[in-house]
Write an enzyme that holds these catalytic residues in place. Structure first.
Site, short mmCIF file in Angstrom:
data_model
loop_
_atom_site.label_atom_id
_atom_site.label_comp_id
_atom_site.label_asym_id
_atom_site.label_seq_id
_atom_site.Cartn_x
_atom_site.Cartn_y
_atom_site.Cartn_z
N SER A 66 1.00 -1.19 -0.04
CA SER A 66 0.14 -0.06 0.17
C SER A 66 0.85 1.36 -0.11
CB SER A 66 -0.94 0.14 1.06
OG SER A 66 -1.72 -1.05 1.21
N1 SAH Z 1 -0.53 -4.45 3.96
C1 SAH Z 1 -0.22 -5.02 2.71
C2 SAH Z 1 -1.16 -4.87 1.64
C3 SAH Z 1 -0.76 -6.08 0.63
S1 SAH Z 1 -2.10 -5.97 -0.69
C4 SAH Z 1 1.06 -4.24 2.36
O1 SAH Z 1 1.25 -3.27 2.55
O2 SAH Z 1 2.00 -5.03 1.76
C5 SAH Z 1 -3.44 -6.77 -0.06
C6 SAH Z 1 -3.21 -8.30 0.26
O3 SAH Z 1 -4.44 -8.83 0.75
C7 SAH Z 1 -2.78 -9.18 -0.70
O4 SAH Z 1 -1.28 -9.65 -0.37
C8 SAH Z 1 -3.47 -10.31 -1.09
O5 SAH Z 1 -3.08 -11.51 -1.32
C9 SAH Z 1 -4.31 -10.23 0.43
N2 SAH Z 1 -5.49 -10.84 0.39
C10 SAH Z 1 -6.60 -10.87 -0.67
N3 SAH Z 1 -7.82 -11.28 -0.31
C11 SAH Z 1 -7.63 -11.86 1.02
C12 SAH Z 1 -8.22 -12.84 1.91
N4 SAH Z 1 -9.31 -13.27 1.47
N5 SAH Z 1 -7.63 -13.36 2.99
C13 SAH Z 1 -6.44 -13.08 3.24
N6 SAH Z 1 -5.67 -12.03 2.59
C14 SAH Z 1 -6.26 -11.72 1.08
#
Ligand code: SAH
Length: 217
Positions: free
Chosen positions: A66
């Site tokens: 993010s």
């Molecule tokens: N806080 C993280 C955001 C990564 S993007 C950062 O700053 O790096 C969001 C993440 O949510 C991705 O890695 C994706 O694989 C995960 N995601 C999407 N749907 C999900 C679910 N149902 N359960 C767990 N993780 C999920």
């Protein structure tokens, strides 16, 4: 992975924090944590020079870390105190996870992509963050009850399991919507839906929250 935190990185990080403050982030604990955690550690070394710009960057498995401004906003809205139990949905790179650890929280985090789960679990451990990481579907949450829940992917609806696992008096921060999302802060004043106070904090663009566990890379 580049693990050296040079003066240049520190200077760029300070500038990032100054900009966050100028753009309205006022929670000094959040600003301090973001000044302490080297964001470039959570990125491929090829992206090193961009690590302190306010942008989302690729982290593999078609996912992104993010924007720093989004991490700051979500962390501020979550209004955590040291010792709180926080459940994070979407571990991704682990950067938001590390910020929550820095803020003194006991962090439980769920990621559905095995590739990211494996890499990030290893990295967080190497960096000394003590986190309970789980491979699974964040829609189902994690058994237990939490003071705070933060969702870092775009949710098409408010997951019921998560609202059950949020303690009464607790806060959930969740980007809600398909395509673009509205950032919501939900304060659970009681178990009934009409006791949930919902506030809105602008439009964001997250990768989607997907159902089910993804076992392949
Ligand atoms: N806080 C993280 C955001 C990564 S993007 C950062 O700053 O790096 C969001 C993440 O949510 C991705 O890695 C994706 O694989 C995960 N995601 C999407 N749907 C999900 C679910 N149902 N359960 C767990 N993780 C999920």
């Amino acid at each position: 992975m580049n693990r050296v935190d040079t003066y240049k990185h520190k200077g760029l990080r300070q500038q990032m924090v100054d900009k966050l403050r100028a753009n309205g982030i006022s929670d000094e604990a959040v600003l301090h944590a973001m000044n302490e955690v080297p964001r470039h550690f959570f990125l491929d070394s090829a992206l090193d020079s961009m690590a302190y710009e306010d942008r989302a960057l690729k982290i593999g498995c078609e996912q992104t870390i993010s924007h720093p401004s989004t991490v700051a906003m979500q962390s501020q809205l979550l209004s955590v105190k040291p010792g709180m139990k926080v459940l994070e949905i979407g571990t991704g790179s682990g950067y938001q996870t590390a910020i929550l650890c820095r803020l003194g929280c006991k962090v439980f985090t769920i990621e559905r992509q095995k590739g990211l789960f494996d890499n990030t679990s290893k990295l967080l451990k190497e960096l000394g963050y003590r986190v309970q990481g789980f491979l699974g579907d964040g829609y189902q949450g994690l058994s237990g009850s939490y003071d705070r829940i933060i969702v870092t992917c775009g949710a098409p609806e408010i997951p019921e399991a998560l609202m059950r696992q949020l303690k009464v008096g607790g806060i959930m921060v969740i980007p809600l919507g398909d395509g673009e999302q509205e950032m919501l802060r939900i304060t659970k004043n009681g178990d009934d839906r009409d006791q949930w106070q919902i506030e809105k904090f602008g439009t964001y663009s997250f990768v989607p929250m997907l159902n089910g566990k993804q076992m392949r890379n």
